[in-house]
Design a protein around this motif. Structure first.
Motif, PDB file in Angstrom:
ATOM      1  N   LEU A 176       0.830  -1.206   0.000  1.00 37.65           N
ATOM      2  CA  LEU A 176       0.000   0.000   0.000  1.00 37.65           C
ATOM      3  C   LEU A 176       0.864   1.256   0.000  1.00 37.65           C
ATOM      4  N   ALA A 177       1.910   1.270   0.849  1.00 35.27           N
ATOM      5  CA  ALA A 177       2.784   2.445   0.940  1.00 35.27           C
ATOM      6  C   ALA A 177       3.514   2.698  -0.382  1.00 35.27           C
ATOM      7  N   ILE A 178       4.011   1.644  -1.009  1.00 35.79           N
ATOM      8  CA  ILE A 178       4.708   1.800  -2.287  1.00 35.79           C
ATOM      9  C   ILE A 178       3.751   2.298  -3.363  1.00 35.79           C
ATOM     10  N   PHE A 179       2.537   1.752  -3.369  1.00 36.71           N
ATOM     11  CA  PHE A 179       1.537   2.209  -4.339  1.00 36.71           C
ATOM     12  C   PHE A 179       1.272   3.706  -4.184  1.00 36.71           C
ATOM     13  N   LEU A 180       1.156   4.152  -2.934  1.00 35.51           N
ATOM     14  CA  LEU A 180       0.891   5.582  -2.694  1.00 35.51           C
ATOM     15  C   LEU A 180       2.078   6.442  -3.133  1.00 35.51           C
ATOM     16  N   MET A 181       3.306   5.976  -2.885  1.00 37.02           N
ATOM     17  CA  MET A 181       4.481   6.734  -3.326  1.00 37.02           C
ATOM     18  C   MET A 181       4.495   6.894  -4.851  1.00 37.02           C
ATOM     19  N   LEU A 182       4.173   5.828  -5.545  1.00 43.38           N
ATOM     20  CA  LEU A 182       4.155   5.888  -7.007  1.00 43.38           C
ATOM     21  C   LEU A 182       2.962   6.699  -7.508  1.00 43.38           C
ATOM     22  N   TRP A 183       1.850   6.601  -6.824  1.00 39.86           N
ATOM     23  CA  TRP A 183       0.648   7.339  -7.215  1.00 39.86           C
ATOM     24  C   TRP A 183       0.880   8.843  -7.141  1.00 39.86           C
ATOM     25  N   PHE A 184       1.639   9.266  -6.116  1.00 41.21           N
ATOM     26  CA  PHE A 184       1.913  10.692  -5.943  1.00 41.21           C
ATOM     27  C   PHE A 184       3.236  11.112  -6.594  1.00 41.21           C
ATOM     28  N   ASP A 185       3.739  10.290  -7.516  1.00 43.40           N
ATOM     29  CA  ASP A 185       4.951  10.606  -8.276  1.00 43.40           C
ATOM     30  C   ASP A 185       6.149  10.897  -7.372  1.00 43.40           C
ATOM     31  N   LEU A 186       6.352  10.035  -6.391  1.00 42.90           N
ATOM     32  CA  LEU A 186       7.494  10.164  -5.482  1.00 42.90           C
ATOM     33  C   LEU A 186       8.334   8.882  -5.518  1.00 42.90           C
ATOM     34  N   PRO A 187       8.785   8.471  -6.709  1.00 40.54           N
ATOM     35  CA  PRO A 187       9.505   7.193  -6.802  1.00 40.54           C
ATOM     36  C   PRO A 187      10.803   7.167  -6.019  1.00 40.54           C
ATOM     37  N   TYR A 188      11.438   8.351  -5.817  1.00 43.53           N
ATOM     38  CA  TYR A 188      12.714   8.376  -5.096  1.00 43.53           C
ATOM     39  C   TYR A 188      12.548   8.070  -3.616  1.00 43.53           C
ATOM     40  N   LEU A 189      11.294   8.035  -3.135  1.00 46.56           N
ATOM     41  CA  LEU A 189      11.059   7.707  -1.732  1.00 46.56           C
ATOM     42  C   LEU A 189      10.766   6.223  -1.514  1.00 46.56           C
ATOM     43  N   VAL A 190      10.630   5.463  -2.606  1.00 43.55           N
ATOM     44  CA  VAL A 190      10.302   4.045  -2.460  1.00 43.55           C
ATOM     45  C   VAL A 190      11.437   3.287  -1.774  1.00 43.55           C
ATOM     46  N   LEU A 191      12.672   3.507  -2.221  1.00 41.60           N
ATOM     47  CA  LEU A 191      13.811   2.806  -1.609  1.00 41.60           C
ATOM     48  C   LEU A 191      14.031   3.224  -0.157  1.00 41.60           C
ATOM     49  N   PRO A 192      14.036   4.543   0.164  1.00 36.12           N
ATOM     50  CA  PRO A 192      14.164   4.922   1.583  1.00 36.12           C
ATOM     51  C   PRO A 192      13.018   4.404   2.440  1.00 36.12           C
ATOM     52  N   LEU A 193      11.815   4.377   1.850  1.00 29.49           N
ATOM     53  CA  LEU A 193      10.677   3.846   2.598  1.00 29.49           C
ATOM     54  C   LEU A 193      10.897   2.377   2.929  1.00 29.49           C
ATOM     55  N   SER A 194      11.397   1.620   1.949  1.00 22.88           N
ATOM     56  CA  SER A 194      11.664   0.200   2.180  1.00 22.88           C
ATOM     57  C   SER A 194      12.776   0.014   3.199  1.00 22.88           C
ATOM     58  N   ALA A 195      13.838   0.834   3.076  1.00 27.74           N
ATOM     59  CA  ALA A 195      14.947   0.740   4.025  1.00 27.74           C
ATOM     60  C   ALA A 195      14.506   1.147   5.421  1.00 27.74           C
ATOM     61  N   GLY A 196      13.531   2.038   5.497  1.00 21.92           N
ATOM     62  CA  GLY A 196      13.038   2.483   6.795  1.00 21.92           C
ATOM     63  C   GLY A 196      12.399   1.377   7.604  1.00 21.92           C
ATOM     64  N   PHE A 197      12.116   0.251   6.952  1.00 21.15           N
ATOM     65  CA  PHE A 197      11.558  -0.892   7.655  1.00 21.15           C
ATOM     66  C   PHE A 197      12.470  -1.335   8.790  1.00 21.15           C
ATOM     67  N   PHE A 198      13.781  -1.146   8.612  1.00 19.06           N
ATOM     68  CA  PHE A 198      14.733  -1.562   9.648  1.00 19.06           C
ATOM     69  C   PHE A 198      14.567  -0.732  10.922  1.00 19.06           C
ATOM     70  N   PHE A 199      14.049   0.492  10.785  1.00 19.64           N
ATOM     71  CA  PHE A 199      13.869   1.333  11.961  1.00 19.64           C
ATOM     72  C   PHE A 199      12.620   0.932  12.751  1.00 19.64           C
ATOM     73  N   VAL A 200      11.521   0.685  12.062  1.00 21.46           N
ATOM     74  CA  VAL A 200      10.254   0.410  12.751  1.00 21.46           C
ATOM     75  C   VAL A 200       9.992  -1.081  12.921  1.00 21.46           C
TER      76      VAL A 200
END
Length: 261
Positions: free
Chosen positions: A54-78
Motif C-alpha cells: 500500500l505504501a509503495i503504491f501511494l508513493m508511485l501514485w503521488f509521483d514520489l519514486p525516489y522515496l520508495v527505496l528509503p521507505l523500504s529501508a526504513g523498515f529496519f527502523f520500525v
C-alpha cells in the motif's frame, strides 16, 4: 560473564557476554517457533507485506519514486515495533501458553504506554531517514523528478549516482546503528517486564549491544540479509523472514538479558 545495570530499581537486568556465533542459535530457536505456531506467525508476517504494498503504491501514485527505496529501508527502523505480536508468540510458547490470534494482535496491551512511546521513537528515526533521503535528492539537484521506470536507471547510470548512493548509505548506516543499539532488545524487554519503562529498556539494550559487539554485529548483519532477502520477491519473502527474525530476537533477548532474583 555478566554485567549488572545498576541504574534502575530491582530486579536489575544482568547482561551476559555470549560467543560471537550465538546468533545462529537464536535463528534456530526462531525457526522452531515458526514450526510450533505456523499459522499466527506467517499470518502476522503477511500484515507488513500488505502495508508495504500500500505504501509503495501511494508513493508511485503521488509521483514520489525516489522515496520508495528509503521507505523500504526504513523498515529496519520500525521493524522492532511491528514485530511486537511475534515476540508475544515466542513468549507464550516459552511459557507453554496457548497461542492465538487475539493475544498476538493485542500483545501491546501488556505494557501499552511504554511500547507506544518506543514505537514513536523508532518512527521518528524512520521519519528522519525519509527526510534525509529527500534532502539528499535535493542536494544533488536532479533536473526533474524521474518516473519510476527511469528512476533506477538514473540512480545507477548517472554521474551523480556514486556520491548519491555513498552519502545515502552513510547517512542511513549512522541512523540505523543508533536505532539498532536502542531498539535491539527494548520492545521484548518492555513486553516481558510489564512495569518497566522506555528509558530502562533503552539503557539495557544499549548496554547489551556494547558488551557484545561482535555477536551483535553478526546479528545485525543477519537481520539486514534476511530482511533484504525477504524484500527481493516483491516483499513476499517477509512473510517468512520477518517472523524468523522476530522470534530469534526474542530468544536473543532471553539469552543475553537475565534478571536478579
Amino acid at each position: 560473564m555478566s554485567e549488572t545495570i545498576a541504574v534502575f530499581p530491582a530486579p536489575r537486568p544482568q547482561i551476559r557476554r555470549v560467543p560471537v556465533d550465538r546468533p545462529w542459535v537464536w535463528l534456530a530457536a526462531g525457526w522452531h517457533d515458526i514450526v510450533a505456531a505456523p499459522g499466527p506467525s506467517l499470518a502476522y508476517g503477511l500484515v507488513p507485506v500488505l502495508a508495504g504494498w500500500l505504501a509503495i503504491f501511494l508513493m508511485l501514485w503521488f509521483d514520489l519514486p525516489y522515496l520508495v527505496l528509503p521507505l523500504s529501508a526504513g523498515f529496519f527502523f520500525v521493524g522492532p515495533f511491528i514485530a511486537v505480536g511475534l515476540y508475544e508468540i515466542s513468549r507464550r510458547l516459552e511459557a507453554r501458553h496457548i497461542v492465538d490470534g487475539e493475544t498476538t494482535l493485542l500483545a501491546w496491551r501488556r505494557n501499552p504506554e511504554q511500547i507506544a512511546l518506543m514505537g514513536v521513537l523508532l518512527l521518528l528515526f524512520h521519519l528522519a531517514w525519509m527526510r534525509a533521503a529527500q534532502l539528499l535528492f535535493a542536494i544533488f539537484e536532479w533536473r526533474t523528478v524521474p518516473s519510476w521506470d527511469r528512476f533506477m536507471d538514473l540512480v545507477w547510470t548517472s554521474s551523480k549516482s556514486l556520491p548519491f548512493l555513498a552519502m545515502g548509505i552513510g547517512v542511513g548506516a549512522v541512523l540505523a546503528a543508533i536505532a539498532f543499539a536502542i531498539g535491539a532488545f527494548s520492545i521484548p524487554y518492555l513486553l516481558d517486564r510489564r512495569t518497566s519503562n522506555m528509558f530502562e529498556a533503552i539503557a539495557t539494550s544499549v548496554a547489551a549491544v556494547r558488551l557484545n559487539p561482535r555477536p551483535m554485529l553478526l546479528w545485525a548483519s543477519l537481520i539486514v540479509f534476511l530482511i533484504v532477502l525477504g524484500m527481493v520477491p516483491g516483499l513476499l519473502g517477509l512473510v517468512v523472514t520477518l517472523p524468523l527474525v522476530a522470534h530469534a530476537t526474542w530468544h536473543a533477548y532471553r539469552d543475553v538479558i537475565r534478571f536478579e532474583s
